[in-house]
Scaffold this motif. Structure first.
Motif, mmCIF file in Angstrom:
data_model
loop_
_atom_site.group_PDB
_atom_site.id
_atom_site.type_symbol
_atom_site.label_atom_id
_atom_site.label_comp_id
_atom_site.label_asym_id
_atom_site.label_seq_id
_atom_site.Cartn_x
_atom_site.Cartn_y
_atom_site.Cartn_z
ATOM 1 N N THR A 112 96.821 -0.214 41.814
ATOM 2 C CA THR A 112 95.641 -0.851 42.573
ATOM 3 C C THR A 112 95.606 -2.143 42.650
ATOM 4 O O THR A 112 96.798 -2.759 42.532
ATOM 5 N N ASP A 113 94.499 -2.791 42.854
ATOM 6 C CA ASP A 113 94.663 -4.380 42.786
ATOM 7 C C ASP A 113 94.712 -4.779 41.118
ATOM 8 O O ASP A 113 93.531 -4.318 40.500
ATOM 9 N N ARG B 2 91.858 -6.823 39.622
ATOM 10 C CA ARG B 2 90.415 -6.033 39.696
ATOM 11 C C ARG B 2 90.271 -5.386 38.249
ATOM 12 O O ARG B 2 90.727 -4.317 37.906
ATOM 13 N N PRO C 158 91.728 -5.163 48.876
ATOM 14 C CA PRO C 158 92.604 -4.205 49.318
ATOM 15 C C PRO C 158 93.850 -4.730 50.128
ATOM 16 O O PRO C 158 95.013 -4.155 50.127
ATOM 17 N N CYS D 217 96.038 -4.870 46.522
ATOM 18 C CA CYS D 217 96.218 -3.159 46.307
ATOM 19 C C CYS D 217 97.530 -2.601 46.845
ATOM 20 O O CYS D 217 97.777 -2.711 48.003
ATOM 21 N N VAL E 95 97.471 2.225 46.506
ATOM 22 C CA VAL E 95 96.552 3.062 47.179
ATOM 23 C C VAL E 95 96.060 2.782 48.595
ATOM 24 O O VAL E 95 95.951 3.550 49.422
ATOM 25 N N TYR E 96 95.704 1.519 48.900
ATOM 26 C CA TYR E 96 95.054 0.915 50.176
ATOM 27 C C TYR E 96 96.193 1.268 51.120
ATOM 28 O O TYR E 96 95.919 1.781 52.257
ATOM 29 N N CYS F 132 85.520 -2.249 49.011
ATOM 30 C CA CYS F 132 86.323 -2.673 47.932
ATOM 31 C C CYS F 132 85.993 -4.054 47.791
ATOM 32 O O CYS F 132 85.924 -4.364 46.816
ATOM 33 N N ILE G 154 82.942 0.345 46.034
ATOM 34 C CA ILE G 154 83.723 1.457 45.557
ATOM 35 C C ILE G 154 84.610 1.236 44.592
ATOM 36 O O ILE G 154 84.996 -0.195 44.533
ATOM 37 N N GLY G 155 84.675 2.254 43.633
ATOM 38 C CA GLY G 155 85.600 1.641 42.559
ATOM 39 C C GLY G 155 86.940 2.650 42.694
ATOM 40 O O GLY G 155 87.121 3.291 43.527
ATOM 41 N N CYS G 156 87.871 1.914 42.201
ATOM 42 C CA CYS G 156 89.114 2.504 42.290
ATOM 43 C C CYS G 156 89.447 4.134 42.245
ATOM 44 O O CYS G 156 90.303 4.689 42.720
ATOM 45 N N CYS H 273 88.080 5.612 44.932
ATOM 46 C CA CYS H 273 88.933 5.225 46.080
ATOM 47 C C CYS H 273 90.374 6.297 45.909
ATOM 48 O O CYS H 273 90.441 6.776 47.330
HETATM 49 FE FE1 SF4 Z 1 92.642 -0.526 46.124
HETATM 50 FE FE2 SF4 Z 1 90.624 1.124 46.604
HETATM 51 FE FE3 SF4 Z 1 90.846 -0.075 44.262
HETATM 52 FE FE4 SF4 Z 1 90.199 -1.358 46.460
HETATM 53 S S1 SF4 Z 1 88.960 0.209 45.621
HETATM 54 S S2 SF4 Z 1 91.611 -2.097 44.672
HETATM 55 S S3 SF4 Z 1 91.427 -0.430 47.982
HETATM 56 S S4 SF4 Z 1 92.435 1.501 44.919
#
Ligand code: SF4
Ligand code: TRP
Length: 340
Positions: A229-230, A233, A242, A246, A249-250, A270, A275-277, A280
């Motif tokens: 992911t990011d 973060r 994202p 990221c 996933v994104y 995001c 929203i949490g990873c 997501c």
């Molecule tokens: Fe990536 Fe989704 Fe996490 Fe954002 S919420 S960093 S898009 S995995």
């Protein structure tokens, strides 16, 4: 030309091959096989084959090769390739391809073959087995393509030099011996499907590829544990990036999450830390499930149908052979290989 601007001539012969070095992954599925399915329309001739000879250039286990070949064909059929509308075959069922490769090798300068980037790539990956098959790899590929007179070859970016070589061989032959080969167009499969680690999804890497036959629960587990992911973060209440950070996933959401609005909602959530990873990732895997679920259901029905698959390959081989033999006969004649 196709009115939709896809580059297809009204009577297209579409051809693509895949090496049997492993099993199909989700990147092949999204990037290639789904397109192959769409090409199956009246007026098109579709040829999809397993390049088992090409596989031998880097692969030595006969049992595994035989198994991979059958399993890939099962994947193809479950994904929607229809033996009634596509010619599905093993390259080795068409010996005339090897013959054509021999004739083409007579007009192919050696030096070009060892300078081509795909050759350098293959020897970098297999420094202990630089065999002659690797040198002539693109010539065999040209025979695959020119034999059935393909007009359109969908391939990944890494195959561009090989297709260009096939085009130039066809032109060269036509110049020397008169119009014989159709010059194929290539169609780039532009979408880059990210693997779990954020690199392009490829066959062998352990933390990268998703096998199309792996149970959704396993895919979910792998995404939760390994999906990149990011990395900047740290907590769910930090905003994420994202679009730029990221890596796995994104970008996959962008490819498979249906509807632009839906993807935008995820991106905004995001960016605003709503929203949490983990959530997501769950949503992403739900999306993968929507695509792979029906596929896996169809695939399960083929699990014990090896004889049926062999029959499909047998029939496909016969059809492909008719096409390639015709071209090869003309080439023989033009090069002077005829018994009078
Ligand atoms: Fe990536 Fe989704 Fe996490 Fe954002 S919420 S960093 S898009 S995995
Ligand atoms: N070399 C291709 C790959 O590794 C497979 C292949 C063999 C192919 N012959 C072909 C692809 C002819 C397109 C057309 O992906």
């Amino acid at each position: 030309m196709c009115k939709g601007g896809c580059g297809m001539k009204s009577k297209s012969v579409i051809l693509s091959g895949i090496r049997a070095t492993g099993r199909l992954h989700f990147g092949n599925f999204l990037g290639a096989v789904q397109n192959f399915v769409k090409f199956q329309q009246p007026g098109n001739t579709c040829l999809y084959f397993i390049a088992d000879w090409h596989t031998l250039t880097t692969f030595q286990d006969p049992k595994e090769l035989r198994g991979n070949l059958i399993e890939i064909v099962k994947d193809y059929i479950a994904a929607g390739l229809d033996p009634e509308r596509s010619i599905i075959y093993a390259q080795s069922s068409v010996p005339e391809i090897a013959e054509l490769c021999l004739y083409l090798s007579m007009i192919q300068p050696f030096g070009d073959l060892v300078r081509i980037p795909t050759f350098k790539d293959l020897i970098r990956k297999n420094p202990n087995n630089v065999n002659l098959g690797i040198v002539t790899y693109p010539v065999l590929m040209a025979a695959d393509i020119l034999g059935p007179r393909a007009t359109l070859v969908p391939v990944g970016e890494d195959q561009i030099p090989n297709i260009e070589l096939a085009q130039s061989l066809a032109r060269k032959f036509n110049n020397h011996f008169g119009d014989t080969f159709v010059i194929p167009d290539m169609m780039m499969q532009m979408i880059r499907v990210p693997g779990l680690d954020g690199n392009k999804m490829g066959k062998s890497e352990a933390d990268n590829a998703i096998d199309v036959n792996s149970p959704i629960s396993v895919i979910r587990e792998r995404y939760l544990k390994k999906g990149i992911t990011d990395i900047e973060r740290k907590r769910a209440k930090d905003p994420g990036d994202p679009y730029n950070r990221c890596q796995s996933v994104y970008p996959l959401h962008e490819l498979i999450t249906i509807g632009e609005a839906e993807t935008r909602t995820i991106a905004t959530a995001c960016l605003e830390a709503r929203i949490g990873c983990v959530e997501c990732k769950h949503r992403l895997v739900d999306g993968i499930d929507k695509i792979l679920g029906p596929f896996q259901e169809a695939r399960a029905k083929l699990a014990d149908k090896n004889d049926q698959i062999r029959e499909i390959l047998h029939e496909g081989g016969k059809k492909a052979r008719v096409l390639v033999r015709e071209t090869t006969m003309v080439v023989r004649e033009k090069m002077g290989i005829v018994i009078h």
